[in-house]
Scaffold this motif. Structure first.
Motif, mmCIF file in Angstrom:
data_model
loop_
_atom_site.group_PDB
_atom_site.id
_atom_site.type_symbol
_atom_site.label_atom_id
_atom_site.label_comp_id
_atom_site.label_asym_id
_atom_site.label_seq_id
_atom_site.Cartn_x
_atom_site.Cartn_y
_atom_site.Cartn_z
ATOM 1 N N LEU A 174 0.839 -1.206 0.000
ATOM 2 C CA LEU A 174 0.000 0.000 0.000
ATOM 3 C C LEU A 174 0.872 1.253 0.000
ATOM 4 C CD1 LEU A 174 -2.790 -1.153 2.437
ATOM 5 C CD2 LEU A 174 -3.132 -0.438 0.074
ATOM 6 N N THR A 175 1.955 1.211 0.760
ATOM 7 C CA THR A 175 2.888 2.334 0.778
ATOM 8 C C THR A 175 3.393 2.593 -0.629
ATOM 9 O OG1 THR A 175 3.596 1.618 2.937
ATOM 10 C CG2 THR A 175 5.014 3.195 1.803
ATOM 11 N N ARG A 176 3.743 1.487 -1.283
ATOM 12 C CA ARG A 176 4.274 1.603 -2.628
ATOM 13 C C ARG A 176 3.230 2.197 -3.580
ATOM 14 N NH1 ARG A 176 4.066 -0.186 -6.716
ATOM 15 N NH2 ARG A 176 2.569 -1.799 -6.224
ATOM 16 N N MET A 177 1.959 1.888 -3.319
ATOM 17 C CA MET A 177 0.900 2.378 -4.194
ATOM 18 C C MET A 177 0.533 3.828 -3.875
ATOM 19 S SD MET A 177 -1.401 -1.090 -3.971
ATOM 20 C CE MET A 177 -2.935 -0.361 -4.478
ATOM 21 N N GLY A 178 1.285 4.454 -2.978
ATOM 22 C CA GLY A 178 1.005 5.845 -2.639
ATOM 23 C C GLY A 178 -0.090 5.977 -1.590
ATOM 24 N N ARG A 179 -0.389 4.854 -0.897
ATOM 25 C CA ARG A 179 -1.395 4.928 0.167
ATOM 26 C C ARG A 179 -0.729 4.590 1.486
ATOM 27 N NH1 ARG A 179 -6.814 5.211 -0.740
ATOM 28 N NH2 ARG A 179 -7.436 5.277 -2.915
ATOM 29 N N ARG A 180 0.232 5.440 1.821
ATOM 30 C CA ARG A 180 1.061 5.182 2.961
ATOM 31 C C ARG A 180 0.248 5.174 4.257
ATOM 32 N NH1 ARG A 180 3.952 9.168 5.346
ATOM 33 N NH2 ARG A 180 5.552 8.544 6.805
ATOM 34 N N MET A 181 -0.653 6.157 4.399
ATOM 35 C CA MET A 181 -1.411 6.243 5.645
ATOM 36 C C MET A 181 -2.269 4.996 5.857
ATOM 37 S SD MET A 181 -0.343 8.803 7.011
ATOM 38 C CE MET A 181 -1.371 8.523 8.444
ATOM 39 N N LEU A 182 -2.855 4.543 4.771
ATOM 40 C CA LEU A 182 -3.682 3.348 4.862
ATOM 41 C C LEU A 182 -2.826 2.159 5.298
ATOM 42 C CD1 LEU A 182 -6.596 2.466 4.315
ATOM 43 C CD2 LEU A 182 -5.936 1.927 1.985
ATOM 44 N N GLY A 183 -1.652 2.074 4.706
ATOM 45 C CA GLY A 183 -0.720 1.000 5.054
ATOM 46 C C GLY A 183 -0.373 1.026 6.528
ATOM 47 N N ILE A 184 -0.071 2.224 7.020
ATOM 48 C CA ILE A 184 0.291 2.361 8.429
ATOM 49 C C ILE A 184 -0.897 1.987 9.312
ATOM 50 C CG2 ILE A 184 0.916 4.008 10.235
ATOM 51 C CD1 ILE A 184 2.456 5.580 8.112
ATOM 52 N N ALA A 185 -2.065 2.491 8.935
ATOM 53 C CA ALA A 185 -3.253 2.262 9.762
ATOM 54 C C ALA A 185 -3.601 0.777 9.830
ATOM 55 C CB ALA A 185 -4.431 3.050 9.210
ATOM 56 N N LEU A 186 -3.418 0.084 8.709
ATOM 57 C CA LEU A 186 -3.832 -1.306 8.673
ATOM 58 C C LEU A 186 -2.790 -2.244 9.260
ATOM 59 C CD1 LEU A 186 -5.641 -1.493 5.245
ATOM 60 C CD2 LEU A 186 -6.597 -1.201 7.513
ATOM 61 N N ALA A 187 -1.569 -1.730 9.397
ATOM 62 C CA ALA A 187 -0.493 -2.599 9.874
ATOM 63 C C ALA A 187 -0.824 -3.220 11.224
ATOM 64 C CB ALA A 187 0.814 -1.817 9.933
ATOM 65 N N GLU A 188 -1.615 -2.496 12.037
ATOM 66 C CA GLU A 188 -1.867 -3.046 13.367
ATOM 67 C C GLU A 188 -3.101 -3.962 13.432
ATOM 68 O OE1 GLU A 188 -2.784 -0.215 16.374
ATOM 69 O OE2 GLU A 188 -3.065 1.432 15.010
ATOM 70 N N CYS A 189 -3.695 -4.242 12.291
ATOM 71 C CA CYS A 189 -4.858 -5.122 12.302
ATOM 72 C C CYS A 189 -4.412 -6.589 12.380
ATOM 73 C CB CYS A 189 -5.673 -4.937 11.035
ATOM 74 S SG CYS A 189 -6.171 -3.248 10.807
ATOM 75 N N ARG A 190 -5.345 -7.430 12.800
ATOM 76 C CA ARG A 190 -5.011 -8.844 12.880
ATOM 77 C C ARG A 190 -5.496 -9.568 11.622
ATOM 78 N NH1 ARG A 190 -7.544 -10.717 17.800
ATOM 79 N NH2 ARG A 190 -7.276 -8.594 18.563
ATOM 80 N N ALA A 191 -4.634 -10.362 11.020
ATOM 81 C CA ALA A 191 -5.012 -11.036 9.784
ATOM 82 C C ALA A 191 -5.043 -12.539 9.994
ATOM 83 C CB ALA A 191 -4.011 -10.695 8.696
ATOM 84 N N GLU A 192 -5.950 -13.168 9.274
ATOM 85 C CA GLU A 192 -6.058 -14.620 9.385
ATOM 86 C C GLU A 192 -6.418 -15.190 8.016
ATOM 87 O OE1 GLU A 192 -8.806 -17.855 11.745
ATOM 88 O OE2 GLU A 192 -8.989 -15.727 12.247
ATOM 89 N N GLU A 193 -5.635 -16.158 7.579
ATOM 90 C CA GLU A 193 -5.949 -16.745 6.291
ATOM 91 C C GLU A 193 -6.834 -17.962 6.523
ATOM 92 O OE1 GLU A 193 -2.762 -17.167 3.576
ATOM 93 O OE2 GLU A 193 -4.071 -17.991 2.030
ATOM 94 N N LYS A 194 -8.082 -17.867 6.058
ATOM 95 C CA LYS A 194 -9.010 -18.971 6.240
ATOM 96 C C LYS A 194 -9.082 -19.789 4.962
ATOM 97 C CE LYS A 194 -11.790 -16.651 9.715
ATOM 98 N NZ LYS A 194 -13.036 -15.984 10.010
ATOM 99 N N GLU A 195 -9.827 -20.889 5.051
ATOM 100 C CA GLU A 195 -9.988 -21.755 3.885
ATOM 101 C C GLU A 195 -10.516 -20.957 2.690
ATOM 102 O OE1 GLU A 195 -9.037 -25.028 2.368
ATOM 103 O OE2 GLU A 195 -9.239 -25.183 4.554
ATOM 104 N N GLU A 196 -11.594 -20.204 2.957
ATOM 105 C CA GLU A 196 -12.301 -19.581 1.839
ATOM 106 C C GLU A 196 -12.003 -18.087 1.662
ATOM 107 O OE1 GLU A 196 -14.751 -19.315 5.504
ATOM 108 O OE2 GLU A 196 -13.310 -20.666 4.599
ATOM 109 N N ASN A 197 -11.380 -17.459 2.653
ATOM 110 C CA ASN A 197 -11.096 -16.034 2.492
ATOM 111 C C ASN A 197 -9.912 -15.592 3.350
ATOM 112 O OD1 ASN A 197 -11.918 -15.398 5.180
ATOM 113 N ND2 ASN A 197 -14.058 -15.479 4.511
ATOM 114 N N PHE A 198 -9.564 -14.340 3.176
ATOM 115 C CA PHE A 198 -8.509 -13.734 3.986
ATOM 116 C C PHE A 198 -9.184 -12.695 4.877
ATOM 117 C CE2 PHE A 198 -4.919 -10.994 4.935
ATOM 118 C CZ PHE A 198 -3.862 -11.880 5.039
ATOM 119 N N THR A 199 -9.234 -12.982 6.177
ATOM 120 C CA THR A 199 -9.996 -12.119 7.085
ATOM 121 C C THR A 199 -9.086 -11.172 7.852
ATOM 122 O OG1 THR A 199 -11.621 -13.872 7.371
ATOM 123 C CG2 THR A 199 -11.633 -12.103 8.994
#
Ligand SMILES: Nc1ncnc2c1ncn2[C@@H]1O[C@H](COP(=O)(O)OP(=O)(O)O)[C@@H](O)[C@H]1O
Ligand SMILES: [Mg+2]
Ligand SMILES: [Zn+2]
Length: 507
Positions: free
Chosen positions: A420-445
């Motif tokens: 996202l930083t590379r795409m010029g959306r640095r703030m979004l990248g920073i904001a989302l960095a602290e979210c929790r991610a989980e790769e499920k069978e059918e989706n990425f949550t």
């Protein structure tokens, strides 16, 4: 301390929207003209506010629309006390209408709006239409708006706001009084942050404050979002180290040492430092970006008299840059910068980010020597690079290998953030960095628990950008975003009693 942590869940940039012109920082040229218009009663029918996001366009539009109606404006600002001010403070009032063109861009929606415009205002003198992101209107909606702008009723005022002034048709531009909002100077953002921190009893070192302010890059809103994240991350007093971690910025000392190695042609030292940073979990694409901005900044320091002012960096970072700029010539710095920016572009097509960065660093470190020694030198260079690569066990013999099969979700998510930083959306990248991610069978949550992150995700194009970044990071599953329960100020007491039992005495 704990109280601050909970408070951080109501985003600062919403709590501290200026209510009067006095509270607006860094836009004196705009404010002065508008205040004079209020004082002289010489008010126009169409205004266009342009400028980067988070510089005060919407805030000033709101203040102005209340000021034109206020019964006794104080120094050009709405008094906030008279009956009109009080009526207009209600979100349900009929006289100040805010339209987000990003989500209401159809011609029907604009028609509906312009049809109602002939009804006189219910409370004050003027009906004010604030059309945000006006460049997002469809062509036919633009035309409908234009019709109204040509002959607005006496009681109507339009305030159009946009970040993309070049996308506004000349026909609309020519009917508006235009105000260009500027990037807000670092000093002013620092002062505002200090005020807000003091107001909340948050302690923050000068160095940390400066770093937060400069992360906003002229946008007050971005600086406040970073401040928000720092408050919740540091759980109390904000330290310089905490801010660096929130920003995901490389430790400046390490980064400068790495840059120095590259410029000095010390491949060995550079690769060792990259390995260390990689072990620390540092994203390689972010590191490439950090290196690129360091080289760029060093070029500024070397070639611009007012670099200190332009770059607005914390003092010790500036001193380190100055040293680098003094040691190497412009050609050398430029070559390193070129190599890094070239590589930044390649990150999107590769999943082997570390290898990519190492290859770029080796090339940047050895470039001038290759040129000096000509053909024979290149052969020698290739051998040297191959030997080194073997030693660090990084470079594959031929081309880049496909992505490794198994990745953990956290890793993928960190890559999304840097993508996202590379795409010029640095703030979004920073904001989302602290979210929790989980790769499920059918989706990425992804679970989002900060309000500012949720807000940023709601902005036009944000979700699509995250989806694109996720794809670019090697995950093809659909993205699911879940919002964690928000903690509001009114939830603070139950939250704390939950945590510590009823005995807790909260003021
Ligand atoms: N010039 C400014 N002075 C003070 N606060 C500002 C200024 N610009 C932005 N802010 C802060 O950022 C938030 C968002 O600003 P906003 O007016 O919506 O910016 P824009 O419409 O230009 O994107 C405000 O609520 C306020 O907290
Ligand atoms: Mg706005
Ligand atoms: Zn008033």
């Amino acid at each position: 301390m704990i109280y601050n942590r909970a408070m951080a869940y109501t985003s600062l940039y919403r709590r501290y929207r200026p209510d009067t012109f006095r509270d607006v920082i860094g836009q004196d040229h705009v404010v002065r003209t508008l205040v004079n218009q209020i004082k002289s009663g010489n008010i126009g029918h169409a205004y266009l506010f342009t400028g980067t996001r988070g510089t005060g366009k919407t805030s000033v539009a709101k203040i102005f629309s209340r000021a034109v109606n206020c019964l006794s404006p104080e120094d050009g600002s709405p008094c906030g006390k008279c009956e009109v001010c009080r009526a207009l403070a209600e979100p349900s009032n009929f006289d100040i209408l805010e339209i987000d063109a990003a989500s209401n861009n159809s011609v029907d929606q604009i028609r509906e709006l312009t049809d109602k415009i002939n009804f006189p205002p219910t409370t004050g003198r003027f009906k004010v239409y604030i059309v945000d992101e006006v460049h997002m209107l469809s062509k036919s909606a633009h035309n409908a708006l234009l019709k109204t702008l040509e002959e607005p009723p006496e009681h109507a005022i339009f305030i159009l706001a946009t970040t993309e002034v070049h996308a506004i048709p000349a026909t609309i531009l020519s009917r508006c009084m235009r105000f260009d909002f500027r990037l807000v100077p670092l000093k002013k953002i620092e002062e505002r942050l200090r005020f807000i921190f003091d107001d909340n009893g948050v302690k923050c070192t000068d160095q940390a404050l400066r770093m937060i302010a400069s992360a906003g890059q002229g946008s007050v809103r971005d600086a406040l979002s970073v401040a928000d994240m720092c408050v919740s991350y540091c759980m109390g007093d904000i330290t310089y180290e905490g801010v660096l971690e929130v920003l995901g910025t490389s430790d400046p000392v390490r980064l400068t040492a790495l840059a120095d190695d590259i410029l000095a042609g010390n491949v060995d030292g550079a690769l060792t430092k990259i390995a260390e940073m990689s072990d620390l979990g540092k994203s390689m694409s972010v590191l490439a970006g950090d290196l690129a901005s360091l080289f760029r900044n060093a070029l500024y320091v070397k070639n611009c008299g007012n670099a200190a002012e332009l770059l607005a960096l914390p003092a010790e970072l500036f001193a380190a840059l100055k040293e680098i700029a003094g040691r190497y010539d412009t050609r050398r710095l430029l070559a390193a910068l070129r190599k890094m920016t070239e590589t930044e572009g390649e990150f999107r097509y590769s999943t082997q980010h570390r290898i990519l960065l190492e290859a770029a660093v080796i090339a940047a470190a050895t470039e001038p020597r290759a040129a000096e020694t000509g053909g024979a030198g290149i052969k020698e260079l290739e051998q040297r690079v191959a030997a080194l690569a073997k030693r660090v066990g990084a470079l594959p013999k031929q081309g880049f290998e496909p992505a490794p099969a198994k990745k953990d979700a956290g890793q993928v998510w960190r890559r999304v953030a840097s993508e996202l930083t590379r795409m010029g959306r640095r703030m979004l990248g920073i904001a989302l960095a602290e979210c929790r991610a989980e790769e499920k069978e059918e989706n990425f949550t992804v679970r989002v628990f900060s309000e500012s992150a949720m807000q940023m995700l709601g902005e036009p194009g944000a979700r699509a950008a995250v989806e694109e970044a996720l794809k670019a990071s090697g995950c093809t599953k659909p993205l699911v975003i879940e919002e964690e329960r928000k903690l509001d100020e009114k939830d603070v007491v139950p939250f704390l009693t939950d945590l510590f039992g009823k005995s807790l005495d909260i003021k």
